[in-house]
Design a protein around this motif. Structure first.
Motif, PDB file in Angstrom:
ATOM      1  N   ASN A  32       0.828  -1.195   0.000  1.00 37.74           N
ATOM      2  CA  ASN A  32       0.000   0.000   0.000  1.00 37.74           C
ATOM      3  C   ASN A  32       0.868   1.253   0.000  1.00 37.74           C
ATOM      4  OD1 ASN A  32      -2.677   1.384   0.390  1.00 37.74           O
ATOM      5  ND2 ASN A  32      -1.655   2.039   2.252  1.00 37.74           N
ATOM      6  N   ALA A  33       1.889   1.271   0.871  1.00 43.92           N
ATOM      7  CA  ALA A  33       2.791   2.421   0.929  1.00 43.92           C
ATOM      8  C   ALA A  33       3.565   2.576  -0.377  1.00 43.92           C
ATOM      9  CB  ALA A  33       3.753   2.269   2.102  1.00 43.92           C
ATOM     10  N   PHE A  34       4.042   1.469  -0.930  1.00 50.03           N
ATOM     11  CA  PHE A  34       4.816   1.482  -2.172  1.00 50.03           C
ATOM     12  C   PHE A  34       4.004   2.088  -3.317  1.00 50.03           C
ATOM     13  CE2 PHE A  34       6.201  -0.616  -6.111  1.00 50.03           C
ATOM     14  CZ  PHE A  34       7.566  -0.352  -6.086  1.00 50.03           C
ATOM     15  N   PHE A  35       2.782   1.590  -3.501  1.00 44.67           N
ATOM     16  CA  PHE A  35       1.938   2.099  -4.582  1.00 44.67           C
ATOM     17  C   PHE A  35       1.506   3.536  -4.322  1.00 44.67           C
ATOM     18  CE2 PHE A  35       0.669  -2.565  -5.182  1.00 44.67           C
ATOM     19  CZ  PHE A  35       1.609  -2.751  -6.169  1.00 44.67           C
ATOM     20  N   LEU A  36       1.245   3.863  -3.060  1.00 43.81           N
ATOM     21  CA  LEU A  36       0.764   5.202  -2.745  1.00 43.81           C
ATOM     22  C   LEU A  36       1.829   6.256  -3.032  1.00 43.81           C
ATOM     23  CD1 LEU A  36      -1.740   6.597  -1.697  1.00 43.81           C
ATOM     24  CD2 LEU A  36      -0.848   6.379   0.627  1.00 43.81           C
ATOM     25  N   VAL A  37       3.078   5.954  -2.718  1.00 42.94           N
ATOM     26  CA  VAL A  37       4.162   6.887  -3.024  1.00 42.94           C
ATOM     27  C   VAL A  37       4.239   7.146  -4.526  1.00 42.94           C
ATOM     28  CG1 VAL A  37       6.684   7.123  -3.085  1.00 42.94           C
ATOM     29  CG2 VAL A  37       5.550   6.397  -0.984  1.00 42.94           C
ATOM     30  N   LEU A  38       4.134   6.084  -5.323  1.00 40.15           N
ATOM     31  CA  LEU A  38       4.192   6.237  -6.779  1.00 40.15           C
ATOM     32  C   LEU A  38       2.960   6.955  -7.310  1.00 40.15           C
ATOM     33  CD1 LEU A  38       5.650   2.768  -7.853  1.00 40.15           C
ATOM     34  CD2 LEU A  38       6.839   4.961  -7.651  1.00 40.15           C
ATOM     35  N   ILE A  39       1.804   6.724  -6.696  1.00 40.76           N
ATOM     36  CA  ILE A  39       0.578   7.400  -7.119  1.00 40.76           C
ATOM     37  C   ILE A  39       0.686   8.899  -6.879  1.00 40.76           C
ATOM     38  CG2 ILE A  39      -1.846   7.747  -6.489  1.00 40.76           C
ATOM     39  CD1 ILE A  39      -2.050   4.710  -6.153  1.00 40.76           C
ATOM     40  N   ILE A  40       1.163   9.275  -5.696  1.00 43.40           N
ATOM     41  CA  ILE A  40       1.296  10.696  -5.384  1.00 43.40           C
ATOM     42  C   ILE A  40       2.301  11.358  -6.316  1.00 43.40           C
ATOM     43  CG2 ILE A  40       2.090  12.327  -3.623  1.00 43.40           C
ATOM     44  CD1 ILE A  40       0.943  10.415  -1.515  1.00 43.40           C
ATOM     45  N   PHE A  69      11.833  -2.315   7.172  1.00 45.56           N
ATOM     46  CA  PHE A  69      11.407  -0.954   6.851  1.00 45.56           C
ATOM     47  C   PHE A  69      12.469  -0.236   6.017  1.00 45.56           C
ATOM     48  CE2 PHE A  69      11.686   3.556   8.323  1.00 45.56           C
ATOM     49  CZ  PHE A  69      10.562   4.034   7.671  1.00 45.56           C
ATOM     50  N   ALA A  70      13.734  -0.372   6.415  1.00 45.70           N
ATOM     51  CA  ALA A  70      14.822   0.262   5.665  1.00 45.70           C
ATOM     52  C   ALA A  70      14.901  -0.286   4.237  1.00 45.70           C
ATOM     53  CB  ALA A  70      16.150   0.053   6.396  1.00 45.70           C
ATOM     54  N   ALA A  71      14.749  -1.610   4.104  1.00 39.04           N
ATOM     55  CA  ALA A  71      14.771  -2.216   2.772  1.00 39.04           C
ATOM     56  C   ALA A  71      13.601  -1.716   1.936  1.00 39.04           C
ATOM     57  CB  ALA A  71      14.726  -3.736   2.899  1.00 39.04           C
ATOM     58  N   SER A  72      12.433  -1.538   2.571  1.00 40.13           N
ATOM     59  CA  SER A  72      11.273  -1.040   1.830  1.00 40.13           C
ATOM     60  C   SER A  72      11.497   0.393   1.351  1.00 40.13           C
ATOM     61  CB  SER A  72      10.012  -1.120   2.701  1.00 40.13           C
ATOM     62  OG  SER A  72      10.014  -0.132   3.720  1.00 40.13           O
ATOM     63  N   LEU A  73      12.183   1.204   2.170  1.00 42.95           N
ATOM     64  CA  LEU A  73      12.498   2.571   1.743  1.00 42.95           C
ATOM     65  C   LEU A  73      13.421   2.570   0.532  1.00 42.95           C
ATOM     66  CD1 LEU A  73      13.067   4.570   5.062  1.00 42.95           C
ATOM     67  CD2 LEU A  73      11.080   4.605   3.554  1.00 42.95           C
ATOM     68  N   ALA A  79      12.161   2.841  -6.964  1.00 39.61           N
ATOM     69  CA  ALA A  79      11.008   2.895  -7.862  1.00 39.61           C
ATOM     70  C   ALA A  79      10.728   4.319  -8.317  1.00 39.61           C
ATOM     71  CB  ALA A  79       9.778   2.309  -7.167  1.00 39.61           C
ATOM     72  N   VAL A  80      10.859   5.270  -7.398  1.00 42.99           N
ATOM     73  CA  VAL A  80      10.654   6.676  -7.766  1.00 42.99           C
ATOM     74  C   VAL A  80      11.698   7.113  -8.785  1.00 42.99           C
ATOM     75  CG1 VAL A  80      10.785   9.050  -6.904  1.00 42.99           C
ATOM     76  CG2 VAL A  80       9.501   7.326  -5.625  1.00 42.99           C
ATOM     77  N   PHE A  81      12.945   6.678  -8.608  1.00 41.98           N
ATOM     78  CA  PHE A  81      14.016   7.027  -9.546  1.00 41.98           C
ATOM     79  C   PHE A  81      13.755   6.423 -10.928  1.00 41.98           C
ATOM     80  CE2 PHE A  81      17.993   5.773 -11.636  1.00 41.98           C
ATOM     81  CZ  PHE A  81      18.583   7.018 -11.821  1.00 41.98           C
ATOM     82  N   LEU A  82      13.268   5.185 -10.942  1.00 44.03           N
ATOM     83  CA  LEU A  82      13.050   4.499 -12.218  1.00 44.03           C
ATOM     84  C   LEU A  82      11.756   4.934 -12.912  1.00 44.03           C
ATOM     85  CD1 LEU A  82      14.105   0.872 -11.193  1.00 44.03           C
ATOM     86  CD2 LEU A  82      15.405   2.493 -12.579  1.00 44.03           C
ATOM     87  N   ALA A  83      10.886   5.628 -12.200  1.00 46.88           N
ATOM     88  CA  ALA A  83       9.603   6.039 -12.782  1.00 46.88           C
ATOM     89  C   ALA A  83       9.782   7.295 -13.627  1.00 46.88           C
ATOM     90  CB  ALA A  83       8.577   6.266 -11.679  1.00 46.88           C
ATOM     91  N   ARG A  84      10.517   7.159 -14.702  1.00 46.66           N
ATOM     92  CA  ARG A  84      10.750   8.256 -15.635  1.00 46.66           C
ATOM     93  C   ARG A  84      10.663   7.705 -17.055  1.00 46.66           C
ATOM     94  NH1 ARG A  84      16.307  10.457 -13.684  1.00 46.66           N
ATOM     95  NH2 ARG A  84      15.136  10.339 -11.737  1.00 46.66           N
ATOM     96  N   PRO A  85      10.442   8.575 -18.037  1.00 48.02           N
ATOM     97  CA  PRO A  85      10.186   8.095 -19.408  1.00 48.02           C
ATOM     98  C   PRO A  85      11.207   7.092 -19.930  1.00 48.02           C
ATOM     99  CG  PRO A  85       9.736  10.433 -19.257  1.00 48.02           C
ATOM    100  CD  PRO A  85      10.296  10.035 -17.930  1.00 48.02           C
ATOM    101  N   LEU A  86      12.492   7.268 -19.611  1.00 45.33           N
ATOM    102  CA  LEU A  86      13.529   6.370 -20.118  1.00 45.33           C
ATOM    103  C   LEU A  86      13.232   4.921 -19.762  1.00 45.33           C
ATOM    104  CD1 LEU A  86      16.307   5.903 -21.422  1.00 45.33           C
ATOM    105  CD2 LEU A  86      17.322   6.332 -19.156  1.00 45.33           C
ATOM    106  N   PHE A  87      12.730   4.698 -18.538  1.00 45.69           N
ATOM    107  CA  PHE A  87      12.464   3.332 -18.081  1.00 45.69           C
ATOM    108  C   PHE A  87      11.009   2.924 -18.279  1.00 45.69           C
ATOM    109  CE2 PHE A  87      15.966   5.071 -15.507  1.00 45.69           C
ATOM    110  CZ  PHE A  87      16.956   4.145 -15.807  1.00 45.69           C
TER     111      PHE A  87
END
Length: 313
Positions: A80-88, A282-286, A292-300
């Motif tokens: 939920n946290a993972f998807f929510l960060v990407l959604i925001i 928790f640290a691994a999830s961060l 994921a935030v870094f990779l969420a760009r047009p190149l990838f």
């Protein structure tokens, strides 16, 4: 204008940009300090002390309520946290990107079509909608498990005393004398109301308004569109995003300030101790979220989006 004068003007403009944020930050600090002082003063009053004794900050759960945090809640919490960060993040990109670098058109039109033609949407919007679907699927599994296991009783108010207890918990938080924490057994009343609002109010509002603004909305249903105009959806959707953002910030802050190791073990390791396993997960999830935030760009995103549709400029 000389180079020296221009340099001074730029320095002046740069400095003035920070004046308003600095003033707001100072005002916020003063306001918070005033709230803490007022709350600590109120707690010294005899009627308030009687109120805190009568309502300690949490409601009693039904006798058949489950105890403990099951393992499925841990991975549900992470997803939920993972998807929510990407959604925001992607939602903010959709809102602020004036000229998208790429567009996506679905190969199999399905629901995503406009006047019989495949809908052409920005790559940012495609990513936002895709993560939305994953978040909603994860949420559906979460709600089913809540009711199947009886865990719903932990986040759904079952007594009217939830409200005076929430006021009590709020006063304790405001005075910086935290409510007694026993999240393994029972959340305090403010937590219950916050989690209930997130799961059963904010999430459905985000989903419904998001569908209304997406290409999946049936454009040929005039009566339906009139009953729920897109302008109303926009006015609701953005504040809901701000609510989620504020909730995440406050949630993480309180988790870390009210017994970090114990809380993280509850949330990520399904354990009732103060070891470091939960912190490690928790640290691994961060790390995964930041990656994921870094990779969420047009190149990838282009290669992934290209599997399901056509990418164009």
């Amino acid at each position: 204008m000389s180079l020296q004068t221009k340099s001074k003007q730029q320095a002046s403009d740069g400095g003035s940009r920070w004046v308003r944020p600095a003033v707001w930050a100072a005002a916020a600090v003063v306001a918070l300090a005033a709230v803490v002082i007022l709350a600590r003063w109120a707690r010294e009053l005899a009627p308030v002390q009687d109120f805190l004794l009568q309502f300690p900050g949490h409601s009693e759960l039904p006798d058949n309520a489950p105890v403990g945090i099951p393992a499925w809640l841990g991975w549900q919490h992470f997803l939920n946290a993972f998807f929510l960060v990407l959604i925001i993040r992607s939602g903010w990109q959709v809102r602020t990107t004036a000229r998208p670098k790429a567009y996506w058109t679905r190969k199999n039109t399905g629901l995503l079509k406009t006047k019989g033609k495949p809908a052409k949407i920005s790559l940012e919007l495609w990513f936002h909608l895709s993560v939305d679907v994953l978040w909603l699927l994860n949420g559906a599994v979460f709600v089913v498990l809540l009711f199947v296991t009886g865990a719903w009783m932990r986040i759904v108010p079952t007594s009217w005393d939830i409200f005076p207890n929430a006021l009590s918990a709020g006063l304790q938080y405001a005075s910086l004398s935290w409510p007694v924490e026993n999240g393994w057994v029972n959340y305090n009343a403010l937590q219950v109301l916050a989690y209930f609002a997130v799961v059963f109010i904010a999430a459905p509002l985000a989903a419904i308004t998001g569908v209304r603004m997406s290409p999946a909305w049936p454009k040929d249903k005039a009566a339906l569109s009139k009953a729920f105009p897109i302008e109303a959806a926009r006015k609701i959707h953005f504040p809901v995003m701000l609510f989620f953002t504020g909730f995440v910030i406050m949630h993480v802050a309180l988790v870390l300030c009210t017994g970090a190791l114990g809380n993280l073990n509850h949330m990520f390791a399904a354990r009732q101790d103060a070891g470091w396993l939960g912190f490690g997960i928790f640290a691994a999830s961060l790390v995964l979220m930041v990656g994921a935030v870094f990779l969420a760009r047009p190149l990838f995103l282009r290669p992934i989006a290209g599997v399901m549709g056509k990418i164009s400029k």
